[in-house]
Design a protein around this motif. Sequence first.
Motif, PDB file in Angstrom:
ATOM      1  N   TYR A   1       0.668  -1.128   0.133  1.00 45.41           N
ATOM      2  CA  TYR A   1      -0.046  -0.066  -0.051  1.00 45.41           C
ATOM      3  C   TYR A   1       1.001   1.336   0.029  1.00 45.41           C
ATOM      4  O   TYR A   1       2.320   1.257   0.072  1.00 45.41           O
ATOM      5  N   ALA A   2       0.308   2.546  -0.195  1.00 36.88           N
ATOM      6  CA  ALA A   2       0.848   3.697  -0.222  1.00 36.88           C
ATOM      7  C   ALA A   2       0.044   4.459   0.785  1.00 36.88           C
ATOM      8  O   ALA A   2      -1.254   4.522   0.672  1.00 36.88           O
ATOM      9  N   ASP A   3       0.665   4.970   1.986  1.00 37.10           N
ATOM     10  CA  ASP A   3      -0.258   5.720   2.423  1.00 37.10           C
ATOM     11  C   ASP A   3      -0.913   6.927   1.929  1.00 37.10           C
ATOM     12  O   ASP A   3      -0.351   7.481   1.056  1.00 37.10           O
ATOM     13  N   ARG A   4      -2.064   7.259   2.421  1.00 39.87           N
ATOM     14  CA  ARG A   4      -3.075   8.234   1.552  1.00 39.87           C
ATOM     15  C   ARG A   4      -2.303   9.557   1.583  1.00 39.87           C
ATOM     16  O   ARG A   4      -2.632  10.332   0.518  1.00 39.87           O
ATOM     17  N   ALA A   5      -1.701   9.816   2.446  1.00 41.12           N
ATOM     18  CA  ALA A   5      -0.638  11.446   2.421  1.00 41.12           C
ATOM     19  C   ALA A   5       0.438  11.195   1.384  1.00 41.12           C
ATOM     20  O   ALA A   5       0.868  12.271   0.917  1.00 41.12           O
ATOM     21  N   THR A   6       0.809   9.933   0.631  1.00 45.73           N
ATOM     22  CA  THR A   6       1.738   9.995  -0.353  1.00 45.73           C
ATOM     23  C   THR A   6       1.246  10.632  -1.578  1.00 45.73           C
ATOM     24  O   THR A   6       0.129  10.445  -2.054  1.00 45.73           O
ATOM     25  N   TYR A   7       2.248  11.507  -2.208  1.00 45.52           N
ATOM     26  CA  TYR A   7       1.811  12.317  -3.513  1.00 45.52           C
ATOM     27  C   TYR A   7       1.803  11.122  -4.700  1.00 45.52           C
ATOM     28  O   TYR A   7       2.782  10.257  -4.555  1.00 45.52           O
TER      29      TYR A   7
END
Length: 495
Positions: free
Chosen positions: A478-484
């Motif tokens: 996954y990629a944290d939601r704050a990741t651009y």
Amino acid sequence: AGRVVMETIDAGDILEDGETFGGQSRLSYSSNGNTAQGSLTLAGRSGGFEILGYAKRSTGDNFEDGDGIEVTGSGANLTAGLLKFAYEGDQGDRIELSLQEVQDNEIRNFQPNFGASSRGFAPYYTKRRIASLRYESGNETGLWDPSATLGFSEINVDRPSDPFGDSTATSSNTYSLTLQNDFHLSDSNTITAGVDYQERESSVNATWTNGKTGEESKNIGIFAQARLEPTDRLSVSAGLRYDWQDFTGQDFAQSGTAFTGSASGASGNLSLVYDLTDSLSLRAGYSNVFGGYDLEDNFLFYQAWDYSNLQSSRARNIVVGADWQRGNWTLGGELFKTNIDNVREVSRAGAVGGNDFESKGFNIAATYGWDSGFARFTMNNSDVSFNGGPAESFYLVDSGTPIGKVLAFEVQQEIPTMNLLVGGSVEAALSNDNGVSETYTQKQPGYGVLNLFAEYSPPSLNGLTIRAGIDNVFDKTYADRATYGTEYTSSTITA
């Protein structure tokens, strides 16, 4: 409706009452990436003088995602340090000097915020320095309680070579001075007024810009903020300020020309908290804030910016919420909305123009606590738009990130008979489709990540804590939601 203030620890946070010398040390190792970290903090005080020193070192290899795929450019090679000196007189007057430096020197992806690409890798040498000199009177009564803060920060990013033989050196500097006085009208009513000055510089010197180019801004402001309690149940915070700013756009070495502009404006804020009952309080706030001209990313100064539509930005913020506490329960929630006019645009053509950004949503939280632990749930929902419609995060890079709906659940429990503290957390996000229908964007999938930890404090070794944790127990990718940029397809990233 103001500023974010960060204050580092000082000797009083490390030393117990009556102690003149002490410290803390921490060692850690993470199996994912074989990352080892160590830090040491030492503090001492005598006769009103204080000193504190902190050092940290972190090294490691690239880590792997949940599928076991190596994340390129993610290795750790960080060195950090903090040194503080202070003197506090018998009457409470205090002067403090703080010096910080952080260095990160490692091989990164050619575009570190974009992930792996066909352009390969390059060494990145990053250094951040912060210096602060502060005086405060320590007088918490009466109409004379002055303070002064002089600050400097510098961020340098050097890329001495890359796959194409280019070199890049960027620098972002900020100089600031704040002079203010607290007027203590009573124990619970205070007015703070003063003046501040800030000068910012952002530059790049690279082979692909044919020399050095950059931008700068100078801003002076006057302000007053009142924090009042008219009744036992009502708290009021209200403030006004006025700013004058001068801005200079990048000066291309090729043309020798630069854009210059001046702007000024007033800002105001008002917030109220009313205790409806002993358990329930209501709160609301509104601000209308002058934003001025923002400096752009150094690495974008190679583009031919068009400043003809550049205007001073302005933000309007509103929040309405409620908090309830009774017994072991604490509940809270709020609705918020932010509009920013004349946001500086980052487009693929390099244009600069007036754009409108909006973020709105809600936050809710619930906590149940007991003598030896607690359980907490939070949910945050944020929807963003650009010029009245959905936008990919490329256009939001200077304003925000399309986070969507993010949830978290946390539990901690002490076991005194075993000198243990155990706990865990779930970090989750729901799937998110921000409405962009371009062929290179995709729906952001939802995810849920479980983290567990345990801490043991041996009774025979006072001050020692041993902590073991497992992050991402089920190896989710996954990629944290704050990741651009998480809504872009892989073909977009690797192109």
